[in-house]
Design a protein around this motif. Structure first.
Motif, PDB file in Angstrom:
ATOM      1  N   ASN A   1       0.784  -1.169   0.068  1.00  0.00           N
ATOM      2  CA  ASN A   1       0.132   0.044   0.017  1.00  0.00           C
ATOM      3  C   ASN A   1       0.954   1.256  -0.049  1.00  0.00           C
ATOM      4  O   ASN A   1       0.821   2.200  -0.783  1.00  0.00           O
ATOM      5  CB  ASN A   1      -1.035   0.072   1.096  1.00  0.00           C
ATOM      6  N   VAL A   2       1.771   1.286   0.908  1.00  0.00           N
ATOM      7  CA  VAL A   2       2.720   2.365   0.858  1.00  0.00           C
ATOM      8  C   VAL A   2       3.668   2.864  -0.212  1.00  0.00           C
ATOM      9  O   VAL A   2       3.542   3.820  -1.082  1.00  0.00           O
ATOM     10  CB  VAL A   2       3.684   2.471   2.305  1.00  0.00           C
ATOM     11  N   GLY A   3       4.289   1.640  -0.607  1.00  0.00           N
ATOM     12  CA  GLY A   3       5.185   1.861  -1.545  1.00  0.00           C
ATOM     13  C   GLY A   3       4.195   2.262  -3.020  1.00  0.00           C
ATOM     14  O   GLY A   3       4.838   3.056  -3.728  1.00  0.00           O
ATOM     15  N   TYR A   4       3.420   1.622  -3.175  1.00  0.00           N
ATOM     16  CA  TYR A   4       2.565   1.684  -4.610  1.00  0.00           C
ATOM     17  C   TYR A   4       2.095   3.335  -4.586  1.00  0.00           C
ATOM     18  O   TYR A   4       2.327   3.895  -5.783  1.00  0.00           O
ATOM     19  CB  TYR A   4       1.221   0.646  -4.671  1.00  0.00           C
ATOM     20  N   ASN A   5       1.439   3.662  -3.605  1.00  0.00           N
ATOM     21  CA  ASN A   5       0.957   5.189  -3.669  1.00  0.00           C
ATOM     22  C   ASN A   5       1.952   6.207  -3.514  1.00  0.00           C
ATOM     23  O   ASN A   5       1.975   7.043  -4.438  1.00  0.00           O
ATOM     24  CB  ASN A   5      -0.013   5.169  -2.307  1.00  0.00           C
ATOM     25  N   THR A   6       3.058   5.783  -2.935  1.00  0.00           N
ATOM     26  CA  THR A   6       4.319   6.833  -3.237  1.00  0.00           C
ATOM     27  C   THR A   6       4.688   6.823  -4.554  1.00  0.00           C
ATOM     28  O   THR A   6       4.642   7.769  -5.149  1.00  0.00           O
ATOM     29  CB  THR A   6       5.399   6.208  -2.228  1.00  0.00           C
ATOM     30  N   ALA A   7       4.763   5.674  -5.181  1.00  0.00           N
ATOM     31  CA  ALA A   7       5.342   5.760  -6.575  1.00  0.00           C
ATOM     32  C   ALA A   7       4.347   6.410  -7.445  1.00  0.00           C
ATOM     33  O   ALA A   7       4.619   7.339  -8.297  1.00  0.00           O
ATOM     34  CB  ALA A   7       5.301   4.128  -6.868  1.00  0.00           C
ATOM     35  N   LYS A   8       2.940   6.242  -7.276  1.00  0.00           N
ATOM     36  CA  LYS A   8       1.874   6.792  -8.169  1.00  0.00           C
ATOM     37  C   LYS A   8       1.784   8.246  -7.972  1.00  0.00           C
ATOM     38  O   LYS A   8       1.924   8.940  -8.840  1.00  0.00           O
ATOM     39  CB  LYS A   8       0.325   6.106  -7.690  1.00  0.00           C
ATOM     40  N   VAL A   9       2.104   8.915  -6.780  1.00  0.00           N
ATOM     41  CA  VAL A   9       1.934  10.441  -6.601  1.00  0.00           C
ATOM     42  C   VAL A   9       3.112  10.914  -6.949  1.00  0.00           C
ATOM     43  O   VAL A   9       3.142  11.945  -7.814  1.00  0.00           O
ATOM     44  CB  VAL A   9       1.679  10.481  -4.973  1.00  0.00           C
ATOM     45  N   LEU A  10       4.569  10.282  -6.930  1.00  0.00           N
ATOM     46  CA  LEU A  10       5.770  10.679  -7.247  1.00  0.00           C
ATOM     47  C   LEU A  10       5.821  10.813  -8.921  1.00  0.00           C
ATOM     48  O   LEU A  10       6.205  11.764  -9.590  1.00  0.00           O
ATOM     49  CB  LEU A  10       6.750   9.845  -6.711  1.00  0.00           C
ATOM     50  N   GLN A  11       5.136   9.841  -9.430  1.00  0.00           N
ATOM     51  CA  GLN A  11       4.879   9.775 -11.200  1.00  0.00           C
ATOM     52  C   GLN A  11       4.000  10.954 -11.327  1.00  0.00           C
ATOM     53  O   GLN A  11       4.242  11.531 -12.340  1.00  0.00           O
ATOM     54  CB  GLN A  11       4.345   8.536 -11.386  1.00  0.00           C
ATOM     55  N   GLU A  12       3.135  11.281 -10.824  1.00  0.00           N
ATOM     56  CA  GLU A  12       2.275  12.698 -10.863  1.00  0.00           C
ATOM     57  C   GLU A  12       3.133  13.844 -10.855  1.00  0.00           C
ATOM     58  O   GLU A  12       2.646  14.708 -11.622  1.00  0.00           O
ATOM     59  CB  GLU A  12       0.980  12.484  -9.997  1.00  0.00           C
ATOM     60  N   TYR A  13       4.111  14.011  -9.935  1.00  0.00           N
ATOM     61  CA  TYR A  13       4.693  14.783  -9.766  1.00  0.00           C
ATOM     62  C   TYR A  13       5.965  15.178 -10.830  1.00  0.00           C
ATOM     63  O   TYR A  13       6.712  15.829 -11.009  1.00  0.00           O
ATOM     64  CB  TYR A  13       5.702  15.013  -8.468  1.00  0.00           C
ATOM     65  N   GLY A  14       5.993  13.872 -11.879  1.00  0.00           N
ATOM     66  CA  GLY A  14       6.964  13.951 -12.686  1.00  0.00           C
ATOM     67  C   GLY A  14       8.167  13.178 -12.579  1.00  0.00           C
ATOM     68  O   GLY A  14       9.125  13.161 -13.476  1.00  0.00           O
ATOM     69  N   ALA A  15       8.366  12.438 -11.382  1.00  0.00           N
ATOM     70  CA  ALA A  15       9.328  11.445 -11.181  1.00  0.00           C
ATOM     71  C   ALA A  15       9.440  10.512 -11.906  1.00  0.00           C
ATOM     72  O   ALA A  15       8.236   9.909 -12.577  1.00  0.00           O
ATOM     73  CB  ALA A  15       9.635  11.122  -9.567  1.00  0.00           C
ATOM     74  N   ILE A  16      10.506   9.782 -12.155  1.00  0.00           N
ATOM     75  CA  ILE A  16      10.574   8.607 -12.988  1.00  0.00           C
ATOM     76  C   ILE A  16      10.874   7.295 -11.895  1.00  0.00           C
ATOM     77  O   ILE A  16      11.915   7.060 -11.193  1.00  0.00           O
ATOM     78  CB  ILE A  16      11.710   8.396 -13.830  1.00  0.00           C
ATOM     79  N   ILE A  17      10.045   6.373 -11.916  1.00  0.00           N
ATOM     80  CA  ILE A  17      10.237   5.067 -11.425  1.00  0.00           C
ATOM     81  C   ILE A  17      11.060   3.950 -12.174  1.00  0.00           C
ATOM     82  O   ILE A  17      10.718   3.481 -12.738  1.00  0.00           O
ATOM     83  CB  ILE A  17       8.989   4.456 -10.721  1.00  0.00           C
TER      84      ILE A  17
END
Length: 477
Positions: A238-254
């Motif tokens: 739950n934590v890792g997935y939602n962190t990744a999704k929001v960071l992608q919204e901010y323009g980060a690259i996973i």
């Protein structure tokens, strides 16, 4: 205080105390008061039997620890894991105390744990375990909206919280605020919109606030802003997935994903939704075709090229044994206690920044606080004023159009006229909390050149606030 750790083993609680003691030297509080703040006030260890589906009896080990009663109620999640032990639950309860103080949530810290691997039990057996655990807490007065309020943690979620709520309601008929006895409930049982994603969203906001400080990024050789930052996520729960999704919204690259069964890497970016779909179909993240590299040993995934590493799994993941191979310049602790004191010391000496767990993953307890308030007030956020706001905004738009002669499109009107939903209000409150808290911690660090890390500054902040609470209660001379 004794724990069930044998001598020489890793002690999570001792690591927390070591961080505490290091920070305490930068405060001016009485040694006895510091000892009171550091100690776990109540440690309840118990065992109970359940009957498995095959008819056999099994004895379950469980804990509930209330670390601090400087605020009431105490608050903290319940963890289901076969690695749970008393030392871990004590450490997590202590971190909850400091976490709540940092983000100005008026709870004392607590934590619970049941020593099981949820994958080994049927849904019916998990329900039996959860309900029996709740009964034991009720019998010993370790749960209640004004006493101790559990929440989800590793291995638990909305389903388990609904079982806890129902059991508490059954044993407390007629109690008006009974649903405030647990948070992280489903919306249908007076949960709150945004709670499930709150911890991960909070981690992403913490990362954003850190990397937007140009002065700090210059010292790391990074440009300010989240956009384009390369991120490795450990743990796609739950934590890792939602962190990744929001960071992608901010323009980060996973660029990397690490799980218990292996790790994936692609410097051009990975699609976390596609990886989860691959795991659902194949039982493992390994074999995902769009990964340019995969590693059967998950720890190797942590050591790949990136700007930011987000450990969002379990404690003791970054140690003095592997910190020299970690290439990230920023570590954002989505999990509790992923970095040992020695590893942090080494990382800080080479100029890296660790966004500490006690602040970084505080989004969950922040929104749990909002849920608790909702349960006590018996009204959803936005219900009283959403339509009023829309009407007021519509009147303003109509007046502006009449005066200026400019007619807005329906889309433009919709953006302006819209009243806030519960989710929007929750996310707004969460964002404000994370922003204010980060810059408060950073100011404390910068005000004293002897304070070496953000974690030390966070501990100083929490120690001062908790000490003030004790002093104001008049129970400390």
């Amino acid at each position: 205080m004794a724990t069930n750790k044998s001598q020489g083993e890793f002690s999570f609680f001792n690591d927390v105390c070591q961080f505490f003691d290091h920070a305490a030297q930068f405060t001016n509080h009485d040694r006895g008061l510091l000892d009171q703040i550091k100690a776990c006030n109540s440690v309840y260890r118990f065992r109970f039997p359940i009957q498995r589906a095959n008819g056999k009896l099994e004895v379950i080990d469980a804990w509930r620890v209330e670390h601090s009663h400087h605020k009431s109620p105490t608050k903290g999640g319940i963890r289901y894991s076969d690695m749970v032990n008393e030392d871990e639950v004590m450490a997590l309860a202590a971190l909850m105390t400091y976490k709540c103080a940092i983000v100005n949530v008026p709870f004392g810290g607590a934590k619970g744990g049941i020593c099981i691997n949820p994958r080994d039990y049927s849904v019916a057996e998990l329900e039996t375990i959860t309900r029996r655990y709740t009964v034991e807490l009720v019998k010993k007065n370790f749960i209640g909206p004004a006493i101790d309020v559990p929440a989800p943690d590793y291995g638990t979620g909305e389903r388990e919280m609904s079982w806890i709520a129902d059991t508490y309601l059954t044993m407390n008929p007629g109690q008006l605020d009974a649903l405030g006895s647990v948070t992280g409930k489903p919306l249908s049982l007076s949960g709150i919109d945004g709670r499930k994603a709150a911890t991960g969203r909070g981690v992403a906001i913490a990362v954003r606030e850190c990397v937007e400080v140009a002065e700090d990024m210059k010292s790391l050789g990074l440009t300010p802003g989240v956009a384009g930052k390369r991120i490795i996520i450990q743990g796609l729960g739950n934590v890792g997935y939602n962190t990744a999704k929001v960071l992608q919204e901010y323009g980060a690259i996973i660029v990397g994903v690490c799980e218990y069964d292996g790790a994936l890497y692609n410097e051009d970016g990975l699609d976390v939704d596609a990886i989860l779909e691959h795991r659902r179909n194949n039982g493992t993240i390994l074999g995902y075709k769009k990964a340019k590299q995969e590693f059967a040993i998950p720890a190797i995934g942590l050591e790949q090229e990136c700007d930011i590493l987000v450990p969002a799994a379990l404690e003791n993941q970054i140690t003095e044994d592997n910190i020299s191979r970690i290439k990230a310049k920023i570590i954002a602790e989505g999990a509790n206690g992923p970095t040992t004191p020695k590893a942090e010391e080494i990382f800080a000496k080479r100029g890296g920044i660790i966004i500490p767990d006690m602040y970084c993953n505080a989004g969950g307890v922040t929104v749990s606080y909002f849920e608790w308030l909702k349960n006590l007030s018996h009204v959803a956020f936005g219900r009283m004023d959403k339509r009023y706001e829309e009407t007021a905004n519509r009147n303003i738009v109509n007046m502006v159009e009449a005066v200026t002669g400019v007619t807005l499109t329906s889309e433009q009107r919709g953006v302006i006229v819209k009243g806030a939903t519960e989710l929007e209000l929750v996310n707004s409150g969460l964002e404000d909390t994370m922003i204010r808290s980060y810059h408060e911690i950073r100011r404390i660090k910068n005000a004293n050149n002897k304070i070496d890390t953000l974690r030390t500054a966070a501990f100083v902040s929490s120690i001062d606030k908790i000490a003030t609470s004790y002093l104001n209660m008049g129970i400390w001379p």
